[in-house]
Design a protein around this motif. Structure first.
Motif, PDB file in Angstrom:
ATOM      1  N   SER A 177       0.824  -1.208   0.000  1.00 29.00           N
ATOM      2  CA  SER A 177       0.000   0.000   0.000  1.00 29.00           C
ATOM      3  C   SER A 177       0.859   1.260   0.000  1.00 29.00           C
ATOM      4  CB  SER A 177      -0.916   0.011   1.230  1.00 29.00           C
ATOM      5  OG  SER A 177      -1.852  -1.051   1.151  1.00 29.00           O
ATOM      6  N   PHE A 178       1.979   1.203   0.700  1.00 31.08           N
ATOM      7  CA  PHE A 178       2.895   2.344   0.732  1.00 31.08           C
ATOM      8  C   PHE A 178       3.372   2.692  -0.674  1.00 31.08           C
ATOM      9  CE2 PHE A 178       7.396   3.708   0.926  1.00 31.08           C
ATOM     10  CZ  PHE A 178       7.232   4.918   1.586  1.00 31.08           C
ATOM     11  N   PHE A 179       3.891   1.715  -1.389  1.00 36.03           N
ATOM     12  CA  PHE A 179       4.437   1.988  -2.717  1.00 36.03           C
ATOM     13  C   PHE A 179       3.332   2.284  -3.736  1.00 36.03           C
ATOM     14  CE2 PHE A 179       8.147  -0.229  -0.923  1.00 36.03           C
ATOM     15  CZ  PHE A 179       9.126   0.680  -1.258  1.00 36.03           C
ATOM     16  N   ARG A 180       2.227   1.594  -3.652  1.00 37.82           N
ATOM     17  CA  ARG A 180       1.132   1.883  -4.583  1.00 37.82           C
ATOM     18  C   ARG A 180       0.598   3.290  -4.390  1.00 37.82           C
ATOM     19  NH1 ARG A 180      -3.198  -2.974  -5.262  1.00 37.82           N
ATOM     20  NH2 ARG A 180      -4.466  -1.104  -5.300  1.00 37.82           N
ATOM     21  N   SER A 181       0.468   3.710  -3.152  1.00 36.47           N
ATOM     22  CA  SER A 181      -0.036   5.057  -2.875  1.00 36.47           C
ATOM     23  C   SER A 181       0.965   6.105  -3.333  1.00 36.47           C
ATOM     24  CB  SER A 181      -0.328   5.216  -1.378  1.00 36.47           C
ATOM     25  OG  SER A 181      -1.394   4.368  -1.000  1.00 36.47           O
TER      26      SER A 181
ATOM     27  N   ALA B  78      -1.304   5.935   3.849  1.00 40.64           N
ATOM     28  CA  ALA B  78      -1.908   4.653   3.481  1.00 40.64           C
ATOM     29  C   ALA B  78      -1.566   3.572   4.495  1.00 40.64           C
ATOM     30  CB  ALA B  78      -1.437   4.241   2.084  1.00 40.64           C
ATOM     31  N   VAL B  79      -0.321   3.560   4.962  1.00 42.89           N
ATOM     32  CA  VAL B  79       0.087   2.578   5.969  1.00 42.89           C
ATOM     33  C   VAL B  79      -0.624   2.835   7.292  1.00 42.89           C
ATOM     34  CG1 VAL B  79       2.038   1.708   7.317  1.00 42.89           C
ATOM     35  CG2 VAL B  79       2.318   2.186   4.879  1.00 42.89           C
ATOM     36  N   GLU B  80      -0.714   4.094   7.672  1.00 41.47           N
ATOM     37  CA  GLU B  80      -1.408   4.436   8.920  1.00 41.47           C
ATOM     38  C   GLU B  80      -2.855   3.965   8.888  1.00 41.47           C
ATOM     39  OE1 GLU B  80       0.909   8.533  10.262  1.00 41.47           O
ATOM     40  OE2 GLU B  80      -0.791   8.645   8.874  1.00 41.47           O
ATOM     41  N   ARG B  81      -3.502   4.174   7.762  1.00 43.87           N
ATOM     42  CA  ARG B  81      -4.912   3.790   7.653  1.00 43.87           C
ATOM     43  C   ARG B  81      -5.083   2.284   7.654  1.00 43.87           C
ATOM     44  NH1 ARG B  81      -6.706   8.150   2.963  1.00 43.87           N
ATOM     45  NH2 ARG B  81      -6.920   9.950   4.368  1.00 43.87           N
TER      46      ARG B  81
END
Length: 204
Positions: A84-88, A109-112
């Motif tokens: 999710s980090f890299f995709r975001s 994104a990671v936090e969510r």
């Protein structure tokens, strides 16, 4: 920002993850499933393969492909979180964000997804300080190399700062007080990923 930079960053991450595989596994053995190093190493090996088979044309495509591959290929929590980090990041770049803004989008994104915040003894404890350092550097107009050095120091400090913390998220949280005294493996691998930016900087 060139596509070559994104590819160099991912390649450097893959090399550093492979070199740190045993250490990451040892950290995870203390408060997790003892598979963090192996999972990430396998995941970035798959990322290497995917990017070689279909070379991206833009930095956004490179990071989006990296994230998608990690989500598909890495087990446990680290695949979806790093994916999710890299995709975001890739999505934000595609929408016109600069690198610091894209990095911040990845952290959000990671936090969510992980429902985590700074101080919870997770990868956010390394990623959030790095993001703040990048944003500050961007605001000052410093060169990428200096910005990345600042981010790497902030991430490393953040990872070390997890040692005295009690985990409030993830598997480590089940250990309660026993999670104190151990560096969080996700924060450690996040610091490694941020440190890899400096090696990729010449391709910026």
């Amino acid at each position: 920002m060139e596509t070559a930079f994104a590819l160099a960053w991912v390649e450097e991450i893959a090399q550093r993850v492979a070199a740190a595989r045993d250490r990451l596994t040892e950290l995870d053995a203390a408060i997790g499933d003892a598979d963090h190093g192996a999972n990430l190493d396998r995941g970035f090996s798959e990322v290497r393969r995917a990017l070689a088979e279909s070379v991206p044309a833009t930095p956004a495509e490179a990071l989006t492909a990296t994230g998608a591959t990690l989500i598909r290929k890495v087990g446990g929590a680290s695949g979806p979180l790093y994916g999710s980090f890299f995709r975001s990041m890739g999505k934000a770049l595609q929408e016109g964000a600069d690198f610091a803004e894209a990095f911040a989008a990845g952290v959000v994104a990671v936090e969510r997804l992980g429902k985590a915040a700074a101080g919870d003894k997770t990868m956010i404890d390394a990623l959030a300080p790095a993001s703040k350092a990048l944003a500050a550097a961007a605001g000052e107009g410093v060169e990428p190399t200096e910005a990345f050095e600042r981010a790497a120091r902030a991430a490393a400090d953040g990872a070390r700062a997890t040692i005295p913390l009690r985990a409030r998220r993830g598997r480590a949280s089940y250990l309660g007080e026993r999670s104190i005294g151990h560096e969080d493996p996700g924060a450690a691998s996040s610091a490694l990923i941020v440190a890899a930016l400096g090696k990729a900087a010449p391709a910026w």
